[in-house]
Design a protein around this motif. Structure first.
Motif, PDB file in Angstrom:
ATOM      1  N   ASP A 287       0.843  -1.197   0.000  1.00 19.44           N
ATOM      2  CA  ASP A 287       0.000   0.000   0.000  1.00 19.44           C
ATOM      3  C   ASP A 287       0.877   1.246   0.000  1.00 19.44           C
ATOM      4  O   ASP A 287       2.087   1.184   0.203  1.00 19.44           O
ATOM      5  N   ALA A 288       0.260   2.378  -0.242  1.00 21.51           N
ATOM      6  CA  ALA A 288       1.012   3.630  -0.381  1.00 21.51           C
ATOM      7  C   ALA A 288       1.726   4.021   0.908  1.00 21.51           C
ATOM      8  O   ALA A 288       2.744   4.719   0.878  1.00 21.51           O
ATOM      9  N   LYS A 289       1.218   3.577   2.045  1.00 22.94           N
ATOM     10  CA  LYS A 289       1.790   3.959   3.329  1.00 22.94           C
ATOM     11  C   LYS A 289       2.888   3.004   3.784  1.00 22.94           C
ATOM     12  O   LYS A 289       3.449   3.182   4.883  1.00 22.94           O
ATOM     13  N   ASN A 290       3.184   2.004   2.979  1.00 24.71           N
ATOM     14  CA  ASN A 290       4.206   1.010   3.338  1.00 24.71           C
ATOM     15  C   ASN A 290       3.905   0.309   4.662  1.00 24.71           C
ATOM     16  O   ASN A 290       4.801   0.016   5.448  1.00 24.71           O
ATOM     17  N   THR A 291       2.623   0.052   4.900  1.00 22.16           N
ATOM     18  CA  THR A 291       2.238  -0.647   6.128  1.00 22.16           C
ATOM     19  C   THR A 291       1.954  -2.123   5.880  1.00 22.16           C
ATOM     20  O   THR A 291       1.622  -2.845   6.814  1.00 22.16           O
ATOM     21  N   SER A 292       2.080  -2.576   4.647  1.00 24.74           N
ATOM     22  CA  SER A 292       1.811  -3.978   4.341  1.00 24.74           C
ATOM     23  C   SER A 292       2.934  -4.863   4.871  1.00 24.74           C
ATOM     24  O   SER A 292       4.063  -4.414   5.086  1.00 24.74           O
ATOM     25  N   ARG A 293       2.610  -6.140   5.068  1.00 29.77           N
ATOM     26  CA  ARG A 293       3.602  -7.129   5.480  1.00 29.77           C
ATOM     27  C   ARG A 293       3.444  -8.372   4.599  1.00 29.77           C
ATOM     28  O   ARG A 293       2.324  -8.843   4.392  1.00 29.77           O
ATOM     29  N   THR A 294       4.559  -8.855   4.091  1.00 26.81           N
ATOM     30  CA  THR A 294       4.543 -10.062   3.272  1.00 26.81           C
ATOM     31  C   THR A 294       5.579 -11.037   3.795  1.00 26.81           C
ATOM     32  O   THR A 294       6.735 -10.669   3.992  1.00 26.81           O
ATOM     33  N   LEU A 295       5.151 -12.256   4.034  1.00 22.26           N
ATOM     34  CA  LEU A 295       6.048 -13.317   4.468  1.00 22.26           C
ATOM     35  C   LEU A 295       6.091 -14.376   3.371  1.00 22.26           C
ATOM     36  O   LEU A 295       5.070 -14.984   3.040  1.00 22.26           O
ATOM     37  N   TYR A 296       7.265 -14.560   2.786  1.00 24.36           N
ATOM     38  CA  TYR A 296       7.474 -15.586   1.782  1.00 24.36           C
ATOM     39  C   TYR A 296       8.142 -16.781   2.453  1.00 24.36           C
ATOM     40  O   TYR A 296       9.186 -16.625   3.088  1.00 24.36           O
ATOM     41  N   ILE A 297       7.559 -17.960   2.286  1.00 27.64           N
ATOM     42  CA  ILE A 297       8.124 -19.157   2.893  1.00 27.64           C
ATOM     43  C   ILE A 297       8.386 -20.197   1.810  1.00 27.64           C
ATOM     44  O   ILE A 297       7.528 -20.496   0.980  1.00 27.64           O
ATOM     45  N   ASP A 298       9.604 -20.745   1.817  1.00 27.38           N
ATOM     46  CA  ASP A 298       9.936 -21.871   0.947  1.00 27.38           C
ATOM     47  C   ASP A 298      10.989 -22.703   1.656  1.00 27.38           C
ATOM     48  O   ASP A 298      11.759 -22.168   2.458  1.00 27.38           O
ATOM     49  N   ASN A 299      11.017 -24.003   1.392  1.00 24.75           N
ATOM     50  CA  ASN A 299      12.025 -24.824   2.057  1.00 24.75           C
ATOM     51  C   ASN A 299      13.169 -25.189   1.121  1.00 24.75           C
ATOM     52  O   ASN A 299      13.997 -26.026   1.438  1.00 24.75           O
ATOM     53  N   ASP A 300      13.236 -24.513  -0.035  1.00 30.58           N
ATOM     54  CA  ASP A 300      14.345 -24.696  -0.954  1.00 30.58           C
ATOM     55  C   ASP A 300      15.343 -23.564  -0.731  1.00 30.58           C
ATOM     56  O   ASP A 300      15.009 -22.392  -0.888  1.00 30.58           O
ATOM     57  N   VAL A 301      16.580 -23.909  -0.367  1.00 28.67           N
ATOM     58  CA  VAL A 301      17.560 -22.888  -0.018  1.00 28.67           C
ATOM     59  C   VAL A 301      17.854 -21.973  -1.208  1.00 28.67           C
ATOM     60  O   VAL A 301      18.050 -20.761  -1.045  1.00 28.67           O
ATOM     61  N   LEU A 302      17.873 -22.524  -2.410  1.00 29.30           N
ATOM     62  CA  LEU A 302      18.140 -21.709  -3.587  1.00 29.30           C
ATOM     63  C   LEU A 302      17.012 -20.728  -3.848  1.00 29.30           C
ATOM     64  O   LEU A 302      17.241 -19.539  -4.122  1.00 29.30           O
ATOM     65  N   ALA A 303      15.756 -21.196  -3.751  1.00 31.95           N
ATOM     66  CA  ALA A 303      14.609 -20.315  -3.952  1.00 31.95           C
ATOM     67  C   ALA A 303      14.578 -19.219  -2.893  1.00 31.95           C
ATOM     68  O   ALA A 303      14.322 -18.046  -3.198  1.00 31.95           O
ATOM     69  N   ALA A 304      14.835 -19.587  -1.642  1.00 32.50           N
ATOM     70  CA  ALA A 304      14.817 -18.599  -0.567  1.00 32.50           C
ATOM     71  C   ALA A 304      15.924 -17.558  -0.740  1.00 32.50           C
ATOM     72  O   ALA A 304      15.702 -16.355  -0.543  1.00 32.50           O
ATOM     73  N   THR A 305      17.119 -17.999  -1.137  1.00 30.89           N
ATOM     74  CA  THR A 305      18.225 -17.062  -1.352  1.00 30.89           C
ATOM     75  C   THR A 305      17.913 -16.107  -2.491  1.00 30.89           C
ATOM     76  O   THR A 305      18.150 -14.896  -2.402  1.00 30.89           O
TER      77      THR A 305
ATOM     78  N   SER B 242       8.922  -6.885   3.961  1.00 34.42           N
ATOM     79  CA  SER B 242       8.834  -8.247   3.422  1.00 34.42           C
ATOM     80  C   SER B 242       9.922  -9.104   4.057  1.00 34.42           C
ATOM     81  O   SER B 242      11.037  -8.643   4.293  1.00 34.42           O
ATOM     82  N   VAL B 243       9.563 -10.353   4.340  1.00 38.27           N
ATOM     83  CA  VAL B 243      10.476 -11.294   4.981  1.00 38.27           C
ATOM     84  C   VAL B 243      10.458 -12.588   4.186  1.00 38.27           C
ATOM     85  O   VAL B 243       9.393 -13.069   3.779  1.00 38.27           O
ATOM     86  N   VAL B 244      11.624 -13.155   3.933  1.00 39.72           N
ATOM     87  CA  VAL B 244      11.743 -14.455   3.283  1.00 39.72           C
ATOM     88  C   VAL B 244      12.298 -15.440   4.300  1.00 39.72           C
ATOM     89  O   VAL B 244      13.320 -15.174   4.939  1.00 39.72           O
ATOM     90  N   SER B 245      11.634 -16.577   4.448  1.00 41.35           N
ATOM     91  CA  SER B 245      12.056 -17.550   5.454  1.00 41.35           C
ATOM     92  C   SER B 245      12.148 -18.942   4.839  1.00 41.35           C
ATOM     93  O   SER B 245      11.287 -19.348   4.058  1.00 41.35           O
ATOM     94  N   GLU B 246      13.212 -19.658   5.171  1.00 43.11           N
ATOM     95  CA  GLU B 246      13.396 -21.025   4.706  1.00 43.11           C
ATOM     96  C   GLU B 246      12.862 -21.978   5.763  1.00 43.11           C
ATOM     97  O   GLU B 246      13.495 -22.226   6.792  1.00 43.11           O
ATOM     98  N   VAL B 247      11.672 -22.493   5.522  1.00 46.01           N
ATOM     99  CA  VAL B 247      11.003 -23.377   6.472  1.00 46.01           C
ATOM    100  C   VAL B 247      10.349 -24.510   5.695  1.00 46.01           C
ATOM    101  O   VAL B 247       9.763 -24.291   4.636  1.00 46.01           O
ATOM    102  N   ASP B 248      10.411 -25.717   6.215  1.00 43.24           N
ATOM    103  CA  ASP B 248       9.754 -26.866   5.610  1.00 43.24           C
ATOM    104  C   ASP B 248       8.247 -26.728   5.829  1.00 43.24           C
ATOM    105  O   ASP B 248       7.774 -26.663   6.959  1.00 43.24           O
ATOM    106  N   LEU B 249       7.473 -26.696   4.740  1.00 40.92           N
ATOM    107  CA  LEU B 249       6.031 -26.492   4.864  1.00 40.92           C
ATOM    108  C   LEU B 249       5.340 -27.637   5.590  1.00 40.92           C
ATOM    109  O   LEU B 249       4.244 -27.447   6.120  1.00 40.92           O
ATOM    110  N   THR B 250       5.952 -28.799   5.609  1.00 36.46           N
ATOM    111  CA  THR B 250       5.335 -29.906   6.331  1.00 36.46           C
ATOM    112  C   THR B 250       5.562 -29.806   7.837  1.00 36.46           C
ATOM    113  O   THR B 250       4.936 -30.544   8.603  1.00 36.46           O
TER     114      THR B 250
END
Length: 283
Positions: free
Chosen positions: A90-108, A119-127
């Protein structure tokens, strides 16, 4: 989304890179292209691209109509413009996005390119549902509404019904769920050939039939008496912008009607129930 990787291995095809190529990206290596290119005109690829379009429209709808500015994308893979965080922003930069993947290459890769504010990217196993929920709790503000995007990911989970059930059961009331899943009861032969090709490359892909997916979604609208739901819808019929251009232009109209993933948009009403708010759009 792939099996847990500790190191980057370029000696064999990678799930995140192959899926990126199938979705129109350019982040594949030669081995990934060898797997993906024969599948570019398959019904599987059509369905994957429609699922991605659906997820973008659903997040845009939640932002514009329900003022949702917090989104968790499970199995984010390699970034593809516009990514979920760009749509959520949003225009006020108040949004938050968390990207989760358990592939180290995708997360990097995601950390390098997904640079939206908050925005935050985290390497976590979805299971590992406990770890996923802990990360969501750490990043998201539960005093505001959160959307959980599981689109194009459940097919990569061998036990997706159990994972979806565990996640949704523990999410706070008011959470929106953006979900899609490729079916295999239409164009089964074409889908089976694509799945076999991916399997030969070491990529496990699990399309499921409509009844199985409907059963997966059945607990979501379980709240009573405030249930207000419709059947899951095919991706290109959910809030289409341009019906004639809902899939790659080089494909004929007959093929466009043959196969689409099932989609659902649901919101958790109570501690143990969801309200599904998908709708069918007429062309």
């Amino acid at each position: 989304m792939t099996a847990k990787n500790q190191t980057v291995d370029t000696s064999r095809p990678n799930t995140a890179r192959v899926c990126n190529v199938l979705l129109g990206g350019r982040d594949g290596y030669e081995l990934d292209l060898l797997v993906a290119q024969p599948l570019l005109n398959s019904q599987l690829t059509i369905a994957m691209r429609e699922a991605r379009r659906f997820a973008r429209r659903a997040i845009e709808h939640l932002r514009n109509q329900h003022q949702v500015h917090q989104v968790v994308e499970l199995g984010c893979g390699f970034p593809l413009h516009p990514d979920i965080g760009e749509i959520t922003a949003d225009a006020k930069n108040t949004s938050r996005t968390l990207y989760i993947d358990n592939d180290v290459l995708a997360a990097t890769h995601a950390r390098a390119l997904l640079t939206e504010p908050n925005s935050v990217v985290s390497e976590v196993d979805l299971t590992d549902v406990t770890a996923v929920l802990a990360k969501i709790t750490a990043v998201m503000d539960y005093t505001e509404t959160v959307a959980l995007c599981l689109s194009g990911t459940a097919e990569l989970l061998a036990d997706a019904p159990a994972v979806l059930g565990a996640l949704t059961h523990q999410l706070p009331p008011g959470t929106w769920i953006v979900f899609s899943h490729i079916t295999d009861d239409i164009s089964r032969d074409d889908i089976d050939i694509a799945v076999e090709a991916l399997g030969d490359a070491g990529i496990a892909f699990h399309p499921r039939d409509r009844d199985t997916i409907t059963t997966m979604l059945a607990p979501l609208p379980a709240c009573r008496p405030r249930i207000d739901c419709t059947a899951p819808v095919v991706a290109h019929r959910y809030r289409p912008r341009h019906p004639a251009a809902s899939a790659p232009r080089h494909l004929g109209p007959v093929r466009l009607r043959r196969h689409r993933p099932i989609t659902a948009l649901a919101r958790k009403d109570t501690s143990d129930g969801f309200k599904t708010t998908t709708r069918r759009e007429r062309h």
